[in-house]
Scaffold this motif. Structure first.
Motif: not given
Length: 283
Positions: A17-18, A25-28, A46-53
């Protein structure tokens, strides 16, 4: 501890689980770090925090990080907002539109990377909202998520969390999560809703892990592990993973085992001594 080395049938079944490992490290950069440690499969909250899109560029960057590293994304959460302590958005009325906007985005990202397991965290109870209203909304949303998962050949996972760390989360037993699984499958007729059995959370709740495996293994869609107490790697706490892995095999579980723990010494690459390198690459 080398529990995995004593059960070669587990070879190729582990996914890292990354969102919790390699988080220094940074996600990428994490897929490449996982590959350097010998893993070829990984999962993400979910890798983009509060942003669903997220933007197309953000999605493309994430895809490229996995494909360049040669790491398969095996599991992905729908919008969960864990950074706010929300424990998911499925049953939260104020999050209804954001969750539904996220369904197609998550399914699209999963499809592009061959991801076959999508996890929908139920969400906390909300003060002033009737729990029955939340449960009805959750069922509506989970039906939509299950149908989207089915369209890409994936399963929908329902997870129980632990009461001490998530006091407002209503699914804190295996039985409670399995009940939701059954309701979703009855509503859709698809049969692709499954139980995400996180052995750490269940242990924190004081459940009999052997009994959970014996009773519910046929409903498992995924298993995650961390030792208890501490949520660190196997061998740092009191769980008998040799016995648990044996029981999973005996119960017929053939799915993946997600490593969802915090490295005890703070460095992820140093937390895999319990798992021989030849067991890390996925089949």
């Amino acid at each position: 501890m080398t529990a995995a080395s004593k059960h070669t049938r587990l070879n190729g079944r582990f996914t890292v689980n990354l969102s919790i490992l390699f988080s220094e490290l940074p996600l990428l950069e994490r897929p490449a770090a996982a590959a350097a440690a010998g893993f070829t499969a990984a999962e993400l909250w979910w890798p983009f925090g509060e942003n669903p899109t997220p933007s197309q560029a953000e999605l493309d960057e994430l895809r490229k990080a996995f494909t360049d590293a040669g790491v398969q994304l095996t599991g992905l959460n729908f919008l969960d907002d864990l950074t706010k302590g929300a424990r998911g958005t499925v049953s939260v009325p104020a999050e209804k539109d954001r969750f539904r906007e996220n369904i197609a985005v998550t399914a699209g990202l999963a499809e592009s990377l061959g991801t076959k397991a999508l996890n929908a965290l139920y969400g906390n109870r909300v003060d002033g909202v009737d729990p029955a209203e939340q449960d009805a909304l959750a069922l509506e949303n989970l039906v939509l998520a299950a149908k989207a998962a089915h369209e890409i050949g994936a399963v929908l996972l329902i997870e129980a969390l632990n009461k001490p760390e998530s006091p407002d989360y209503p699914l804190v037993t295996a039985a409670a999560a399995v009940e939701v699984v059954d309701k979703v499958n009855a509503a859709t007729g698809l049969g692709n809703a499954k139980f995400l059995c996180d052995l750490y959370h269940l242990a924190m709740n004081g459940e009999d892990l052997a009994a959970v495996i014996d009773t519910h293994a046929d409903k498992f869609g995924h298993v995650q592990i961390a030792d208890n107490p501490g949520r660190n790697e196997p061998g740092t706490g009191g769980l008998d993973f040799e016995d648990l892995f044996t029981r999973l095999t005996a119960a017929g579980y053939q799915g993946r085992i997600g490593l969802e723990y915090r490295p005890a010494k703070g460095v992820s690459a140093d937390s895999f001594e319990w798992l021989p390198r030849e067991h890390r690459a996925a089949n």
